[in-house]
Design a protein around this motif. Structure first.
Motif, PDB file in Angstrom:
ATOM      1  N   ALA A   1      26.407  16.744  -1.456  1.00 39.07           N
ATOM      2  CA  ALA A   1      25.636  17.500  -2.448  1.00 39.07           C
ATOM      3  C   ALA A   1      26.344  17.650  -3.803  1.00 39.07           C
ATOM      4  CB  ALA A   1      25.267  18.873  -1.891  1.00 39.07           C
ATOM      5  N   PRO A   2      27.643  18.041  -3.865  1.00 38.74           N
ATOM      6  CA  PRO A   2      28.276  18.191  -5.183  1.00 38.74           C
ATOM      7  C   PRO A   2      28.271  16.899  -5.990  1.00 38.74           C
ATOM      8  CG  PRO A   2      29.590  19.272  -3.491  1.00 38.74           C
ATOM      9  CD  PRO A   2      28.552  18.481  -2.784  1.00 38.74           C
ATOM     10  N   TRP A   3      28.473  15.759  -5.313  1.00 40.51           N
ATOM     11  CA  TRP A   3      28.464  14.484  -6.022  1.00 40.51           C
ATOM     12  C   TRP A   3      27.052  14.140  -6.521  1.00 40.51           C
ATOM     13  CZ3 TRP A   3      31.974  10.701  -2.761  1.00 40.51           C
ATOM     14  CH2 TRP A   3      33.308  11.159  -2.817  1.00 40.51           C
ATOM     15  N   VAL A   4      26.047  14.388  -5.685  1.00 42.09           N
ATOM     16  CA  VAL A   4      24.683  14.077  -6.089  1.00 42.09           C
ATOM     17  C   VAL A   4      24.278  14.926  -7.300  1.00 42.09           C
ATOM     18  CG1 VAL A   4      22.265  14.079  -5.368  1.00 42.09           C
ATOM     19  CG2 VAL A   4      24.058  13.345  -3.778  1.00 42.09           C
ATOM     20  N   GLU A   5      24.721  16.172  -7.322  1.00 40.95           N
ATOM     21  CA  GLU A   5      24.430  17.020  -8.484  1.00 40.95           C
ATOM     22  C   GLU A   5      25.017  16.413  -9.756  1.00 40.95           C
ATOM     23  OE1 GLU A   5      25.233  21.193  -8.003  1.00 40.95           O
ATOM     24  OE2 GLU A   5      25.663  21.428 -10.146  1.00 40.95           O
ATOM     25  N   GLU A   6      26.240  15.863  -9.672  1.00 37.00           N
ATOM     26  CA  GLU A   6      26.851  15.234 -10.846  1.00 37.00           C
ATOM     27  C   GLU A   6      26.065  14.006 -11.292  1.00 37.00           C
ATOM     28  OE1 GLU A   6      29.509  18.167 -11.210  1.00 37.00           O
ATOM     29  OE2 GLU A   6      29.237  16.494 -12.591  1.00 37.00           O
ATOM     30  N   VAL A   7      25.520  13.263 -10.347  1.00 35.37           N
ATOM     31  CA  VAL A   7      24.690  12.101 -10.698  1.00 35.37           C
ATOM     32  C   VAL A   7      23.478  12.551 -11.494  1.00 35.37           C
ATOM     33  CG1 VAL A   7      23.258  10.241  -9.792  1.00 35.37           C
ATOM     34  CG2 VAL A   7      25.473  10.738  -8.736  1.00 35.37           C
ATOM     35  N   TRP A   8      22.807  13.601 -11.014  1.00 31.90           N
ATOM     36  CA  TRP A   8      21.627  14.096 -11.728  1.00 31.90           C
ATOM     37  C   TRP A   8      22.006  14.624 -13.117  1.00 31.90           C
ATOM     38  CZ3 TRP A   8      17.096  12.573 -10.732  1.00 31.90           C
ATOM     39  CH2 TRP A   8      16.623  12.408  -9.442  1.00 31.90           C
ATOM     40  N   VAL A   9      23.107  15.351 -13.225  1.00 31.01           N
ATOM     41  CA  VAL A   9      23.528  15.861 -14.538  1.00 31.01           C
ATOM     42  C   VAL A   9      23.730  14.707 -15.512  1.00 31.01           C
ATOM     43  CG1 VAL A   9      25.437  16.976 -15.776  1.00 31.01           C
ATOM     44  CG2 VAL A   9      24.526  18.015 -13.703  1.00 31.01           C
ATOM     45  N   ASN A  10      24.358  13.641 -15.036  1.00 24.96           N
ATOM     46  CA  ASN A  10      24.598  12.491 -15.908  1.00 24.96           C
ATOM     47  C   ASN A  10      23.297  11.818 -16.315  1.00 24.96           C
ATOM     48  OD1 ASN A  10      25.245   9.489 -16.440  1.00 24.96           O
ATOM     49  ND2 ASN A  10      27.241  10.493 -16.548  1.00 24.96           N
ATOM     50  N   TYR A  11      22.443  11.528 -15.353  1.00 26.65           N
ATOM     51  CA  TYR A  11      21.187  10.843 -15.657  1.00 26.65           C
ATOM     52  C   TYR A  11      20.295  11.678 -16.579  1.00 26.65           C
ATOM     53  CZ  TYR A  11      21.524   6.848 -12.423  1.00 26.65           C
ATOM     54  OH  TYR A  11      21.868   5.670 -11.821  1.00 26.65           O
ATOM     55  N   ILE A  12      20.150  12.967 -16.270  1.00 25.11           N
ATOM     56  CA  ILE A  12      19.250  13.809 -17.060  1.00 25.11           C
ATOM     57  C   ILE A  12      19.791  14.008 -18.474  1.00 25.11           C
ATOM     58  CG2 ILE A  12      18.182  16.097 -17.251  1.00 25.11           C
ATOM     59  CD1 ILE A  12      18.266  16.216 -14.156  1.00 25.11           C
ATOM     60  N   SER A  13      21.106  14.244 -18.601  1.00 26.54           N
ATOM     61  CA  SER A  13      21.681  14.427 -19.936  1.00 26.54           C
ATOM     62  C   SER A  13      21.550  13.152 -20.765  1.00 26.54           C
ATOM     63  CB  SER A  13      23.148  14.861 -19.835  1.00 26.54           C
ATOM     64  OG  SER A  13      23.933  13.862 -19.220  1.00 26.54           O
ATOM     65  N   ASN A  14      21.736  11.984 -20.145  1.00 27.36           N
ATOM     66  CA  ASN A  14      21.538  10.734 -20.873  1.00 27.36           C
ATOM     67  C   ASN A  14      20.081  10.584 -21.314  1.00 27.36           C
ATOM     68  OD1 ASN A  14      24.166   9.901 -20.729  1.00 27.36           O
ATOM     69  ND2 ASN A  14      23.876   8.558 -18.961  1.00 27.36           N
ATOM     70  N   ALA A  15      19.141  10.938 -20.431  1.00 30.18           N
ATOM     71  CA  ALA A  15      17.727  10.834 -20.789  1.00 30.18           C
ATOM     72  C   ALA A  15      17.388  11.752 -21.965  1.00 30.18           C
ATOM     73  CB  ALA A  15      16.857  11.176 -19.578  1.00 30.18           C
ATOM     74  N   ILE A  16      18.007  12.930 -22.008  1.00 26.19           N
ATOM     75  CA  ILE A  16      17.767  13.845 -23.131  1.00 26.19           C
ATOM     76  C   ILE A  16      18.374  13.278 -24.408  1.00 26.19           C
ATOM     77  CG2 ILE A  16      18.255  16.140 -24.042  1.00 26.19           C
ATOM     78  CD1 ILE A  16      18.199  17.161 -21.150  1.00 26.19           C
ATOM     79  N   HIS A  17      19.621  12.798 -24.314  1.00 27.34           N
ATOM     80  CA  HIS A  17      20.298  12.271 -25.496  1.00 27.34           C
ATOM     81  C   HIS A  17      19.566  11.072 -26.084  1.00 27.34           C
ATOM     82  CE1 HIS A  17      23.741  14.812 -25.777  1.00 27.34           C
ATOM     83  NE2 HIS A  17      24.217  14.500 -24.581  1.00 27.34           N
ATOM     84  N   TYR A  18      19.095  10.161 -25.217  1.00 29.07           N
ATOM     85  CA  TYR A  18      18.538   8.904 -25.692  1.00 29.07           C
ATOM     86  C   TYR A  18      17.015   8.888 -25.682  1.00 29.07           C
ATOM     87  CZ  TYR A  18      23.313   7.694 -24.394  1.00 29.07           C
ATOM     88  OH  TYR A  18      24.667   7.688 -24.259  1.00 29.07           O
ATOM     89  N   GLY A  19      16.406  10.020 -25.348  1.00 29.32           N
ATOM     90  CA  GLY A  19      14.956  10.071 -25.305  1.00 29.32           C
ATOM     91  C   GLY A  19      14.355  10.187 -26.688  1.00 29.32           C
ATOM     92  N   GLY A  20      13.023  10.381 -26.711  1.00 24.47           N
ATOM     93  CA  GLY A  20      12.322  10.481 -27.978  1.00 24.47           C
ATOM     94  C   GLY A  20      12.548  11.819 -28.635  1.00 24.47           C
ATOM     95  N   ALA A  21      11.712  12.133 -29.602  1.00 25.56           N
ATOM     96  CA  ALA A  21      11.810  13.390 -30.335  1.00 25.56           C
ATOM     97  C   ALA A  21      10.456  14.099 -30.266  1.00 25.56           C
ATOM     98  CB  ALA A  21      12.226  13.143 -31.772  1.00 25.56           C
ATOM     99  N   PRO A  22      10.258  15.049 -29.340  1.00 24.78           N
ATOM    100  CA  PRO A  22      11.264  15.521 -28.377  1.00 24.78           C
ATOM    101  C   PRO A  22      11.330  14.607 -27.150  1.00 24.78           C
ATOM    102  CG  PRO A  22       9.249  16.754 -28.072  1.00 24.78           C
ATOM    103  CD  PRO A  22       8.999  15.831 -29.254  1.00 24.78           C
ATOM    104  N   PRO A  23      12.425  14.714 -26.374  1.00 23.93           N
ATOM    105  CA  PRO A  23      12.505  13.913 -25.150  1.00 23.93           C
ATOM    106  C   PRO A  23      11.502  14.398 -24.106  1.00 23.93           C
ATOM    107  CG  PRO A  23      14.664  14.742 -25.836  1.00 23.93           C
ATOM    108  CD  PRO A  23      13.636  15.482 -26.619  1.00 23.93           C
TER     109      PRO A  23
END
Length: 563
Positions: A445-467
């Motif tokens: 579980a702790p590792w999977v949470e880190e995967v989601w944090v990485n994927y979601i934060s990248n999607a926010i950073h590189y998404g549209g305006a607004p993401p």
């Protein structure tokens, strides 16, 4: 208990409209015999000067036993008129708050005076003692706030230079030499030193010292608990010693090596998340030299110093052990490059995230330059923390021989990841879409949470305006479940997709915020849990980042937690 009286210097010509004013201040009820009113607020004492020259002499007299708290200035003086008189007295005593007295309500003159440094202006034809008393107190409070902001601004500049010194090199001696010299300038003291813990003996060793006769202190050893530095190391507490000659913890043999001898001492422990790294110490030949502000400055520097020292030590250890650790070359190289490149830049910008600064700036407008600068500092600090957490996570993935996997409540895990990203989500105005039901898989579980944090934060950073981000899952039909994030960004070219999950890859995109390590850690994590990672993207059509995990026997769907 009443505060001391406020001492006013009243500067006006002999034409005289302030006689009644001065008498009003003395007669006003807020000036009882003991110097304060019923609420403990201070009363007033008034000195007068009838010429610019007399006012200049009084303000310049450093030997006078009574300070001036506020200046009331009539702009019509026999030897100086208008703004020229104000500018002259402001240059003589810039830190004394000033209130300008004008014959009538002259807005243009008032604006000039305030822009030049006056705290307030008052029209004498509308003046009474109550109005003047309130203006005096507000002027003093505003001047104190302005002085505090200027001190903080100076400290921030010096803190930034000291922090830059910590990240300018990975050579420990070079880092400490530059850092200690900058810290000595920051505090304005005789000597600064860093004592590091010897891993074998547990002793404190003076690794580096800056100041007069520093070479005789370098290499000196103290047992844990010996001397003031040893006491700080043993207790893990910061310490201000006003006069070391009266403190039984002081090590006299060490003091005998210094010229002039140290009298005041300030010591702060250097703590990493897992251990005591050493002690940062400042000394001066004058007793009672240090105060709580000095302590706060060193405590701001201490975590960064501990991290930089630890990183430099680990880097040196990695270099020495490289021949024996050939099988783990990839991880060691990733760590070394991270220390050398990615951790270096955010550390230079993490100069302060102290509550002291936040409290002092809380009253400023949201769009003020100073407040925006403070917000930028906080953002840089979060970035540094994210990188350090990823380094620790990478170390954990590499060191664990066995991974304990269990059925996961994916809804709860995603919810925890989103909680960690609330500031980023709010900042970007991101819209997140979640499924109503989550399939059950097995993993850590702790590792999977880190995967989601990485994927979601990248999607926010590189998404549209607004993401706009869709998070979901679907079975693959091969005994695994695929989880994904889909964004509305610009997409990724096919030639770049193959490099995404390798260490230190940066894509040349607008709004790229990545530091080149996160996706490579995601790949290691998922593969250790028996899954795989990937990306599907076309330029102009957004990106889908996914990972798979094994499904357990007889899986049951999980629901998102109830709001």
């Amino acid at each position: 208990m009443a505060e001391p009286s406020i001492r006013i210097l009243l500067v006006e010509g002999t034409s005289g409209v302030t006689g009644p004013l001065r008498e009003g201040l003395f007669r006003w009820p807020m000036r009882p015999a003991e110097g304060g009113d019923d609420h403990g607020r201070p009363g007033f004492e008034v000195e007068t000067a009838t010429t610019l020259a007399a006012a200049t002499a009084r303000l310049s007299d450093a030997s006078h036993d009574r300070r001036i708290d506020v200046l009331l200035l009539d702009l019509a003086l026999p030897d100086g008129n208008g703004m020229d008189a104000f500018t002259h007295l402001h240059a003589v005593a810039p830190h004394i708050p000033k209130i300008v007295l004008t014959p009538t309500a002259d807005e243009q003159l008032a604006v000039q005076a305030v822009r030049a440094g006056a705290q307030d202006y008052l029209s004498r034809d509308q003046l009474d003692a109550h109005l003047l008393a309130r203006s005096i107190r507000y002027a003093i409070e505003r001047q104190r706030a302005r002085d505090a902001l200027q001190r903080h601004a100076r400290n921030l500049v010096l803190l930034h230079r000291a922090t830059q010194a910590l990240t300018a090199s990975l050579d420990l001696d070079q880092v400490l030499a530059t850092f200690l010299e900058e810290t000595r300038r920051l505090l304005g003291v005789s000597i600064t030193s860093v004592w590091l813990v010897d891993a074998r003996s547990g002793d404190l060793v003076c690794q580096h010292c800056s100041g007069p006769r520093s070479e005789v202190v370098r290499g000196y050893r103290l047992a844990r608990g010996q001397g003031i530095a040893g006491w700080v190391a043993e207790k893990g507490e910061s310490l201000i010693v006003a006069d070391v000659t009266t403190d039984p913890r002081h090590h006299a043999d060490l003091d005998a090596r210094l010229e002039p001898p140290a009298r005041a001492m300030l010591s702060v422990p250097l703590l990493s998340p897992t251990r005591l790294v050493g002690v940062l110490q400042a000394m001066d030949s004058q007793p009672n030299r240090f105060n709580r502000v000095d302590l706060a400055l060193l405590q701001l520097l201490a975590p960064t110093a501990a991290t930089a020292i630890t990183n430099a030590q680990l880097y040196e250890q990695a270099r020495r052990d490289a021949a024996d650790l050939q099988a783990r070359n990839e991880e060691l190289n990733a760590f070394a490059h991270t220390v050398a490149h990615d951790l270096k830049n955010p550390l230079t910008t993490m100069i302060s995230f102290a509550s002291l600064l936040e409290e002092d700036l809380a009253g400023l407008p949201e769009n003020s330059e100073t407040r925006r600068s403070a917000q930028y500092i906080m953002q840089a600090a979060r970035k540094m923390l994210s990188i350090i957490e990823e380094l620790l996570l990478l170390a954990g993935v590499r060191q664990r021989e066995d991974v304990i996997v269990a059925p996961l409540e994916m809804g709860s895990i995603v919810s925890e990841a989103l909680q960690r990203l609330i500031p980023l989500i709010q900042e970007r105005g991101a819209k997140i879409r979640l499924p109503a039901v989550w399939p059950v898989v097995v993993g850590h579980a702790p590792w999977v949470e880190e995967v989601w944090v990485n994927y979601i934060s990248n999607a926010i950073h590189y998404g549209g305006a607004p993401p706009v981000i869709e998070i979901g899952a679907r079975p693959t039909g091969a005994g695994t479940t695929l989880f994904y994030t889909q964004d509305n960004g610009n997409g990724i070219a096919p030639e770049d997709q193959a490099r995404l999950f390798t260490p230190f890859t940066r894509l040349d995109q607008v709004n790229t915020k990545g530091h080149g390590l996160g996706l490579s850690i995601v790949r290691r994590i998922v593969e250790r849990m028996g899954g795989r990672v990937g990306v599907v993207s076309k330029p102009g059509q957004g990106s889908i980042f996914y990972f798979t995990l094994p499904a357990p026997p007889n899986p049951k769907p999980s629901h998102p937690p109830t709001e």
